[in-house]
Design a protein around this motif. Structure first.
Motif, PDB file in Angstrom:
ATOM      1  N   CYS A  87       6.410  55.522  34.169  1.00  0.00           N
ATOM      2  CA  CYS A  87       6.369  56.443  35.297  1.00  0.00           C
ATOM      3  C   CYS A  87       5.603  57.700  34.933  1.00  0.00           C
ATOM      4  CB  CYS A  87       7.780  56.825  35.730  1.00  0.00           C
ATOM      5  SG  CYS A  87       8.622  55.490  36.523  1.00  0.00           S
ATOM      6  N   PHE A 111      -0.369  61.348  40.622  1.00  0.00           N
ATOM      7  CA  PHE A 111       0.254  61.788  41.869  1.00  0.00           C
ATOM      8  C   PHE A 111       0.515  63.286  41.829  1.00  0.00           C
ATOM      9  CE2 PHE A 111       1.374  57.318  41.857  1.00  0.00           C
ATOM     10  CZ  PHE A 111       0.984  56.984  43.125  1.00  0.00           C
ATOM     11  N   LEU A 114      18.660  52.013  38.752  1.00  0.00           N
ATOM     12  CA  LEU A 114      17.325  52.485  38.367  1.00  0.00           C
ATOM     13  C   LEU A 114      16.270  51.971  39.337  1.00  0.00           C
ATOM     14  CD1 LEU A 114      16.737  52.217  34.537  1.00  0.00           C
ATOM     15  CD2 LEU A 114      16.464  54.173  35.979  1.00  0.00           C
ATOM     16  N   SER A 115      16.370  50.681  39.701  1.00  0.00           N
ATOM     17  CA  SER A 115      15.322  50.116  40.541  1.00  0.00           C
ATOM     18  C   SER A 115      15.369  50.720  41.936  1.00  0.00           C
ATOM     19  CB  SER A 115      15.440  48.606  40.606  1.00  0.00           C
ATOM     20  OG  SER A 115      16.620  48.257  41.240  1.00  0.00           O
ATOM     21  N   HIS A 145      13.837  54.045  41.759  1.00  0.00           N
ATOM     22  CA  HIS A 145      12.403  53.874  41.549  1.00  0.00           C
ATOM     23  C   HIS A 145      11.694  53.584  42.869  1.00  0.00           C
ATOM     24  CE1 HIS A 145       9.144  53.137  38.838  1.00  0.00           C
ATOM     25  NE2 HIS A 145       8.835  52.057  39.517  1.00  0.00           N
ATOM     26  N   TYR A 146      12.280  52.696  43.683  1.00  0.00           N
ATOM     27  CA  TYR A 146      11.650  52.359  44.956  1.00  0.00           C
ATOM     28  C   TYR A 146      11.655  53.556  45.899  1.00  0.00           C
ATOM     29  CZ  TYR A 146      10.434  47.508  44.483  1.00  0.00           C
ATOM     30  OH  TYR A 146       9.816  46.371  44.106  1.00  0.00           O
ATOM     31  N   ILE A 187       8.775  55.695  44.845  1.00  0.00           N
ATOM     32  CA  ILE A 187       7.468  55.169  45.251  1.00  0.00           C
ATOM     33  C   ILE A 187       7.242  55.456  46.727  1.00  0.00           C
ATOM     34  CG2 ILE A 187       6.080  53.118  45.554  1.00  0.00           C
ATOM     35  CD1 ILE A 187       7.456  51.898  43.242  1.00  0.00           C
ATOM     36  N   PHE A 188       8.278  55.217  47.519  1.00  0.00           N
ATOM     37  CA  PHE A 188       8.165  55.416  48.957  1.00  0.00           C
ATOM     38  C   PHE A 188       7.791  56.870  49.266  1.00  0.00           C
ATOM     39  CE2 PHE A 188      10.262  56.345  53.033  1.00  0.00           C
ATOM     40  CZ  PHE A 188       9.506  55.508  53.818  1.00  0.00           C
ATOM     41  N   THR A 232       4.126  57.672  47.984  1.00  0.00           N
ATOM     42  CA  THR A 232       3.026  57.115  48.768  1.00  0.00           C
ATOM     43  C   THR A 232       2.941  57.798  50.127  1.00  0.00           C
ATOM     44  OG1 THR A 232       4.529  55.333  49.266  1.00  0.00           O
ATOM     45  CG2 THR A 232       2.802  54.864  47.716  1.00  0.00           C
ATOM     46  N   ILE A 257       1.198  61.097  49.545  1.00  0.00           N
ATOM     47  CA  ILE A 257      -0.213  60.901  49.208  1.00  0.00           C
ATOM     48  C   ILE A 257      -1.003  60.511  50.446  1.00  0.00           C
ATOM     49  CG2 ILE A 257      -1.732  59.256  48.057  1.00  0.00           C
ATOM     50  CD1 ILE A 257      -0.926  61.297  46.186  1.00  0.00           C
ATOM     51  N   HIS A 258      -0.386  59.687  51.301  1.00  0.00           N
ATOM     52  CA  HIS A 258      -1.085  59.283  52.517  1.00  0.00           C
ATOM     53  C   HIS A 258      -1.409  60.479  53.386  1.00  0.00           C
ATOM     54  CE1 HIS A 258      -2.033  55.213  53.011  1.00  0.00           C
ATOM     55  NE2 HIS A 258      -0.907  54.823  52.459  1.00  0.00           N
TER      56      HIS A 258
END
Lengths: 115, 131
Positions: A26, A33, A95-96, A99-100, A103-104, A107, A110-111
């Motif tokens: 990460c 990012f 953790l996962s 993590h998701y 990411i959400f 992104t 960033i968009h």
């Protein structure tokens, strides 16, 4: 032979390994990012990212160490394996999910910046 | 010798589950790079970073689930029961993996669709009347 202590040591070593590996990934991929979010301040971005990494380590490893108290008494190697798998699975799933979510959020931000 | 049978079951189940996870995620993320490039409008470094992050999340989610359902709770009195229990576990895990694959594909397509939409016009700033 006390199976609980054996279990704790295996658990802690595996979970620290996983957390460190995920954190490194990460950190390496997150630099871009953070740099996109705060343009023109590359050094500041890296410092922010580094402090994020350290706090991530502290929170996660601390939480794993805290969950040690909830283990049942282990009487056989088979039970050791099962309990170990369950506890590892819970931590990895948490953790996962985190993590998701990350990411959400990233992104999405960033968009908005790219457009 | 029930304990031995359960241990044999775990020793077969774990490598199979790990291999399946590894194979599926390798296939998925080798092919997803194109979508990522499309979503992020050709910005290669951001696309690569997002791809890597998705891959890590995919590994974590699936290995976590594989470990979560590992425990064999039924009594295994014969090798027939062992094979049946293993079949249930591995089959269930494969179906779960397939679902996750489709969810990920859906996410990629959704991102692609959203990225291709023209940006919404900015709403009018609030206007104050009077004063």
């Amino acid at each position: 032979m006390n199976y609980n202590i054996l279990g704790y040591s295996i658990f802690i070593s595996i979970i620290v390994f996983i957390i460190v590996v995920v954190g490194k990934i990460c950190y390496r991929n997150g630099n871009i990012f953070v740099a996109a979010l705060i343009p023109d301040h590359l050094e500041l971005c890296q410092q922010i990212n580094q402090s994020l990494l350290v706090s991530y380590y502290l929170v996660n490893i601390g939480y794993c160490a805290m969950t040690l108290i909830g283990w049942e008494t282990i009487t056989s190697p088979l039970q050791l394996l099962e309990v170990l798998a369950l506890k590892l699975a819970i931590i990895i799933c948490i953790l996962s999910v985190l993590h998701y979510i990350n990411i959400f959020l990233l992104t999405n931000t960033i968009h908005k910046l790219i457009k | 010798m029930e304990t031995t049978k359960i241990l044999i079951g775990y020793a077969i189940y774990l490598p199979v589950a790990l291999f399946l996870t590894f194979y599926v995620s390798k296939t998925l993320f080798k092919n997803s790079k194109i979508y990522m490039l499309d979503i992020f409008k050709g910005r290669e470094e951001i696309a690569n970073a997002t791809n890597k992050l998705f891959e890590t999340g995919f590994y974590l989610l699936n290995i976590g689930f594989a470990l979560l359902i590992m425990k064999i709770t039924t009594t295994l009195s014969s090798y027939q029961h062992l094979v049946e229990a293993l079949g249930t576990k591995i089959g269930g895990f494969s179906i779960y993996l397939g679902l996750m694959l489709f969810i990920n594909l859906y996410l990629f397509f959704r991102g692609k669709r959203k990225a291709n939409q023209p940006p919404k016009p900015a709403p009018f700033p609030p206007t104050y009347v009077g004063q």
